[in-house]
Design a protein around this motif. Structure first.
Motif, PDB file in Angstrom:
ATOM      1  N   PHE A 160       0.824  -1.205   0.000  1.00 49.40           N
ATOM      2  CA  PHE A 160       0.000   0.000   0.000  1.00 49.40           C
ATOM      3  C   PHE A 160       0.865   1.264   0.000  1.00 49.40           C
ATOM      4  N   ASP A 210      -4.870   4.428  -2.972  1.00 46.39           N
ATOM      5  CA  ASP A 210      -5.537   3.285  -2.330  1.00 46.39           C
ATOM      6  C   ASP A 210      -6.378   3.757  -1.150  1.00 46.39           C
ATOM      7  N   VAL A 227      -7.926   1.970   2.128  1.00 46.35           N
ATOM      8  CA  VAL A 227      -7.675   0.735   2.855  1.00 46.35           C
ATOM      9  C   VAL A 227      -8.494   0.733   4.133  1.00 46.35           C
ATOM     10  N   GLU A 239      -7.430  -4.322   4.206  1.00 45.40           N
ATOM     11  CA  GLU A 239      -8.207  -4.673   3.018  1.00 45.40           C
ATOM     12  C   GLU A 239      -8.331  -3.427   2.152  1.00 45.40           C
ATOM     13  N   CYS A 240      -7.929  -3.579   0.877  1.00 41.35           N
ATOM     14  CA  CYS A 240      -8.054  -2.469  -0.062  1.00 41.35           C
ATOM     15  C   CYS A 240      -9.463  -2.486  -0.634  1.00 41.35           C
ATOM     16  N   SER A 285      -9.308   1.830  -5.332  1.00 40.87           N
ATOM     17  CA  SER A 285      -8.063   2.476  -5.727  1.00 40.87           C
ATOM     18  C   SER A 285      -8.360   3.483  -6.835  1.00 40.87           C
TER      19      SER A 285
END
Length: 1294
Positions: free
Chosen positions: A62, A91, A93, A103-104, A107
């Motif tokens: 990230f 990103d 997150v 956890e993404c 984006s």
């Protein structure tokens, strides 16, 4: 006029992570900190120094591992139990706080420049590297994407109606030149601007604002968008607008900063983009830059985070955090935190706590977290006597605004005088010693303590420009620097100035959960240094310190509410538990934000007010809904959220008494309660002037109001009156509209004994007259200003005279003995104000002044005295009174000063002067309607005026007065007696008329009057005195007997018929008719008329038996029917009561109100509508009450009506006792045994039934409020035993 006072600070430096913090957020549910750096995200609890959870941001890619990554936003999401962060790489997150997983969730290829969540955490705004705004839901579903820079103004675009040209419009003080002025071009943003967009939400989440660099001008512009992503407004071009942006949570203003050519300001914008107010920062425009603006959650404090523009000598820059508040449209700098030039100590992240409005979190570059907790406080002097100026100090940056409320009330932001210092002030404390409470010490941001004292030199009461100096400013005596390690701002807090050279301060302890008390005093080596004389370690975080000026006690409160006492006046100070008189430890149930020491019934208590508005005395709650309180001398004053101000005297109350007094609601029963006063909504106590009556209140906007609380006023008046300071008391009462009767009513005996002192102190004639004119018979100490229960009752004088007369006579006699000429008008007032005004005496004194004018200087002339009398008394009344003195000179004097026409009164006065003196006075008295005096004077006028006197007597009914004026043997007396007798006959008082006529020798007319009134004995006496012939006497006797028979006076009629009419048969028949059986038998046998026994007596006896038996049987039937119905009604009401209780629940507070006699539960169509009978007489009220008692089924008070009817039946049967007794005896005599037995059984049955029914009809628990029934019950219970005894004795066994 409140300041921010640091309660506690928590510094935690245990956390050490890679890189430096970039963003952080506070978890509202746990209080832990979420800190994101270029390498990781960490959840850290500063209270324990432990890392709760941690995750690497570089491991999953990230952020880059070389540390060049940037976190542009971090937000705690309580509902998801996660933290959301956004990176500059694009990103978004989610960091799960339970599993520590990343956890993404999305984006953005173009990268992100900021992230901002709405206050309700339903929406998130992302700004991208391509200058666009992305709006998403909390589930990260896109809603809209729009460009930041819009050509359109927005939906709120202003409408121009085209009224005139700019050149012709009014431009105010700028003049017409404003029309030709060219619009200046907007300058680009400053060089140090990071050019990143700033996003801020309104508190309700309906609008958000974005500040971004405009591509065309290079300057910042603010745009306002709604929740749907629709542009609402665009700000006007603002030259010098900076990057800081924060929307006030209350929703009214958006704060930013602006650089002017000559100043640096915080500016405010409305939601339409227009500027609305500003305030200047106390810095030059090149001194510092504003990094961020932060409003706290309740919009009360604005934090300004600044950093120096240029480096110092060491090449480092200083960092500051300033806390600003506003009141009365003025912005005050309340706190200034200086973090110094060390870059590791400089804050990198600052934010307010979302739950506690006055808690500020700071994270430094070295990962040190500092948490500051502030509280509101009013810094006031603590003196107890009149030398204390009731000073209040307000912090405003480098100035202290001091207002001395004893001398003047100055509304903020103005003040009595200012104290200018060299550095921003953070704390102010007044000297605690009684003789120096006006002196103060200030603790500044640079770590110095400056002491200000009063100037001991000559003081001029006038300034150079000629104005009077009301309050003399304090002067700087000395400055000290405490020798205390201050590694973080505000390391020394809760400063208290105990003695001239002794300070008490609190610093953080060795452990995060402890504090250190420092006793500071000047060093012997360096006089400007305060060294630590002694230290006391306290197990707990001290959040407040308070000192008592009366006892010298110092009390501490810990953060959990525990109370400690500091023993400081010894070589080795120590801390011990706070204990009550029984030795038990006392603590607050919850922490308090304001404290004060006081004495309640001789025992010292610590009072505390919580954030939730609960007031405690130790561990006892005194009241709730309290907004502020203050202790002054012996009084506790509080303001409440119900907009009242209470003032209670602590020495006369216990803790329970305080609770009861504060629990009262100030209803109708409290209308004369001197402890209660209504105040304006939101009022708070600023200070109370010691030994005075003034209470200073501050309104929510900031303006001040001075009230004179009735309890303080009366307490001060009682002190003055007890010490015989009548002038002070009078001036106060006159100004505050206190009834002047209180001067006498407070202590009548002392007043009457010191009247001369009272007169000398008042000295003013007008003041004495004002006191006299306000006198009333009412005792104000029992009606308007009642004494407290514990105060001693002053003895009342034993004189039977009325109060007004006593005071007037006492004052008059003293003034006459002192100086009758000087106090002439007051003496006249004393005569006029008596309950029966002595106007004749007053007029006579005026007349004496006219005849013998006083030669003393300043003496009152007759004209002035008469003019004053006309002011006190109606001119017509005064004219009549002067006429009643029969003094025509006095009458003329009054008439000349009046508005009367001489044509009206001169002929009348001339006519009076021509009359004989007695007749003259008669004419005057008759004109004045003084008829008794007129008759008295007319009786002296001779025989020729007797007809006029007789006419006056008849018209005004003055018979009794007239008879006293003439001798009993005169003809006039007889004439008046006859006239009086005629009047009495007209008034239906014939017997009195007969006596009067008999007395004055008119037997014939007296006989007629006695016959009319049935006064047969007097009539027979007069008839025999005349004397009447036997036949006329017999005829008279028959006429009188006939009237007596009509009046049911049969025995007296029989006596007349037998002795004077000589008709024995009619006499016997009269006795038989009246049921006088034994007397009838006596006459039968005396006159040998046994035939009447068979023809009249026995049939009458048998008829009486039947009548009585039938009546008793009817009464028994009615009694049984009513009793049965009563049981049914009570059963219905009990059933209804139980049903209502079932509806309200078993714990219904009103259950005890539903008695069995209540009429509330009936399903009747009738209602109580007789509300107007409260003003009637008692007789009419009883009559109206009886009307309510209807026996109709279903009526509201049917049960009471039935009980009343049953009681009346018992009373009726009781009254038959003698009649039945006599009847039974003659029945036995004539051998009517069966009839006698039947009558006795019937009567016995009635008595037995009624006796058995009494407990059922009137149970023991019956309420005693049913007065009509209870009166009859007394007769019932007293007579039943008599009846039973009689029946047993007459039991016939034939």
């Amino acid at each position: 006029m409140r300041n921010l006072k640091l309660l506690k600070s928590l510094r935690s430096s245990e956390l050490q992570g890679p890189g430096s913090p970039q963003c952080f957020s506070v978890r509202a549910d746990t209080g832990s900190l979420l800190i994101a750096s270029q390498y990781s995200i960490t959840e850290y609890d500063p209270r324990t120094g432990q890392v709760v959870s941690e995750a690497s941001l570089t491991a999953d890619g990230f952020l880059p591992e070389d540390g060049s990554g940037v976190v542009v936003g971090l937000q705690d999401l309580a509902e998801l139990e996660s933290a959301c962060l956004a990176t500059a790489g694009g990103d978004v997150v989610l960091f799960n706080l339970n599993t520590c997983q990343l956890e993404c969730v999305g984006s953005v290829d173009r990268g992100l420049t900021s992230m901002s969540w709405s206050p309700d955490e339903e929406l998130v705004i992302l700004t991208t590297g391509q200058e666009t705004i992305i709006m998403m839901t909390k589930d990260f579903e896109p809603i809209t994407e729009v460009g930041i820079h819009q050509d359109d103004f927005g939906e709120g675009k202003f409408i121009t109606v085209g009224w005139g040209k700019k050149e012709t419009q009014f431009h105010g003080s700028e003049g017409k030149q404003a029309a030709q002025r060219k619009i200046q071009e907007v300058q680009p943003a400053v060089s140090w601007d990071d050019h990143r967009p700033r996003v801020t939400w309104r508190g309700d989440g309906q609008l958000f604002a974005v500040s971004a660099i405009c591509p065309q001008t290079g300057a910042r512009k603010v745009r306002v968008w709604n929740r749907e992503g629709v542009l609402q407004a665009t700000s006007e071009p603002i030259n010098g607008l900076e990057q800081a942006l924060c929307w006030k949570p209350s929703g009214s203003l958006i704060a930013s900063t602006q650089r002017h050519p000559n100043k640096h300001s915080v500016v405010f914008m409305e939601k339409n983009g227009l500027l609305h107010g500003d305030f200047a920062l106390p810095l030059s425009k090149v001194q510092a830059k504003v990094k961020e603006l932060l409003w706290n959650s309740d919009s009360a404090v604005l934090a300004v985070w600044l950093e120096d523009m240029s480096a110092g000598e060491d090449g480092q820059v200083n960092t500051y955090i300033q806390l600003w508040t506003v009141a009365n449209y003025h912005w005050y700098l309340k706190q200034s935190l200086e973090f110094g030039p060390d870059p590791q100590k400089a804050p990198v992240c600052v934010c307010w706590d979302p739950e506690r409005p006055l808690r500020l979190h700071v994270v430094t570059r070295s990962w040190t977290s500092i948490t500051y907790d502030w509280g509101w406080t009013t810094e006031r002097s603590t003196g107890l006597d009149a030398t204390d100026n009731a000073s209040v100090a307000v912090i405003d940056g480098e100035k202290i605004l001091v207002t001395t409320f004893r001398q003047c009330v100055v509304p903020p932001p103005m003040c009595s005088f200012e104290l200018q210092l060299k550095s921003p002030v953070n704390q102010v404390t007044f000297l605690c010693q009684p003789e120096g409470t006006n002196q103060l010490a200030a603790f500044t941001a640079d770590g110095q303590i400056s002491v200000y004292t009063q100037d001991s030199g000559e003081k001029s009461d006038k300034s150079a420009d000629g104005f009077r100096v009301v309050s003399h400013p304090l002067i700087l005596q000395k400055s000290f620097r405490p020798a205390v390690l201050q590694d973080v701002p505000l390391a020394l807090r809760q400063l208290l100035w105990l003695q001239d050279e002794l300070f008490l301060g609190v610093s953080p302890g060795l452990l995060p959960t402890s504090s250190t008390l420092l006793m500071l005093h000047p060093s012997q080596d360096a006089g400007d240094t305060l060294t630590v004389r002694s230290e006391v370690e306290v197990d707990g975080v001290v959040v407040s310190v308070v000192h008592s000026s009366q006892t010298g006690t110092v009390a501490l409160q810990l953060e959990d509410g525990r109370i400690r006492k500091l023993i400081w006046d010894c070589q080795e100070p120590s801390v011990e538990d706070w204990q009550d008189s029984s030795g038990c430890s006392i603590n607050f149930p919850v922490p308090c934000v304001q404290m004060a020491l006081c004495s309640i019934s001789g025992e010292e208590y610590l009072l505390g007010l919580t954030e939730r508005s609960h007031l405690y005395a130790g561990d006892s709650e005194l009241a709730s809904s309290v907004s502020s309180f203050a202790i002054c001398n012996d009084f506790l004053l509080i303001t409440t959220h119900s907009h009242t101000c209470r003032c209670l005297q602590l020495s006369t109350l216990t803790v329970k008494g305080l609770q009861a007094a504060l629990a009262s609601d100030g209803g109708q029963n409290d209308q004369n309660d001197e402890t209660l006063r209504r105040v304006e909504r939101g009022s708070r106590i600023v200070t109370v002037v010691p030994q005075d009556t003034r209470v200073i209140l501050q309104m929510p906007r900031g303006n001040l109001e001075t009230i004179h609380h009735r309890a303080l006023v009366l307490a001060q008046l009682r002190k003055w009156l007890d010490s015989l300071k009548f002038r002070d008391a009078f001036e106060c009462m006159r100004k505050l509209r206190i009834n002047l009767n209180f001067i006498y009513d407070h202590n009548p005996k002392a007043f009457l004994e010191n009247i001369e002192t009272f007169i000398k102190q008042l000295s003013s004639i007008n003041h004495i007259n004002l006191f006299l004119t306000e006198l009333k018979e009412e005792d104000t100490t029992s009606s308007m200003y009642p004494r407290s229960e514990s105060s001693p009752v002053q003895p009342q004088p034993a004189s039977k005279q009325k109060k007004v007369d006593v005071v007037c006579d006492a004052l008059r006699s003293v003034m006459e003995s002192m100086d009758p000429n000087k106090y002439c008008l007051s003496i006249l007032t004393a005569h006029v104000k008596k309950t029966i005004p002595e106007l004749e005496i007053a007029l006579q004194k005026v007349h004496e002044l006219r005849e013998n004018p006083p030669k003393a200087p300043g003496a009152v002339s007759a004209e002035e005295a008469l003019k004053y009398l006309l002011f006190l008394v109606n001119v017509n009344d005064l004219y009549d009174y002067s006429l009643g003195t029969y003094d025509f000179d006095l009458v003329l004097m009054v008439a000349e000063k009046s508005q009367k026409d001489p044509k009206e009164y001169l002929p009348f006065l001339n006519m009076l002067k021509s009359l004989e003196p007695n007749y003259q006075r008669y004419t005057i008295d008759k004109h004045l309607k003084r008829y008794r005096k007129a008759l008295h004077h007319l009786s002296k006028c001779g025989e020729e005026h007797f007809p006029e006197a007789l006419q006056l007597v008849k018209e005004q009914k003055l018979y009794s007065e007239a008879l006293r004026l003439y001798s009993a043997d005169s003809a006039h007396y007889k004439t008046l007696s006859c006239a009086y007798a005629e009047h009495l006959v007209e008034q239906q008082q014939a017997e009195q008329a007969g006596l009067l006529l008999w007395r004055c020798g008119e037997p014939a007319r007296a006989l007629q009057a006695f016959a009319t009134s049935s006064s047969w004995r007097n009539a027979i006496c007069v008839a025999q005195q005349i004397p009447l012939p036997p036949d006329q006497l017999a005829l008279l006797a028959r006429d009188l007997a006939e009237k007596l028979n009509e009046q049911r006076r049969y025995s007296e009629a029989a006596l007349l018929l037998d002795q004077y009419a000589k008709d024995c048969e009619e006499a016997i028949l009269a006795l038989i008719t009246g049921a006088s059986w034994e007397e009838a038998l006596r006459l039968i046998y005396m006159h040998n008329r046994q035939d009447i026994t068979e023809t009249n007596l026995k049939p009458a006896i048998l008829e009486a038996v039947n009548t009585q038996t039938s009546f008793l049987e009817a009464q028994i039937g009615t009694f049984t029917r009513h009793k049965t119905r009563l049981a049914v009604v009570r059963e219905q009401k009990e059933k209804a009561r139980l049903e209502m209780l079932d509806e309200d629940g078993p714990d219904c507070a009103d259950a005890e109100l539903y008695s069995e006699a209540s009429s509330v539960m009936t399903n009747s169509k009738y209602s109580h509508s007789n509300s107007r009978i409260s003003s009637r007489s008692s007789k009419n009220r009883r009559k109206a009450e009886r009307k309510k008692l209807s026996l109709k089924e279903g009526s509201p008070m049917e049960d009471r009506a039935l009980m009343f009817a049953l009681a009346e039946i018992i009373t009726t049967v009781d009254k038959m006792r003698e009649e039945v007794h006599n009847l039974l005896k003659v029945l036995v005599l004539f051998q009517f045994d069966k009839q006698a037995e039947k009558l006795q059984l019937t009567y016995d049955e009635a008595l037995q039934m009624m006796e058995a029914a009494v407990p059922e009809v009137w149970p023991e628990g019956l309420q005693t409020s049913q007065a009509p029934v209870n009166i009859v019950l007394i007769i019932v219970f007293n007579s039943l035993s008599v009846h039973l005894t009689f029946c047993i004795s007459m039991d016939l066994k034939m």
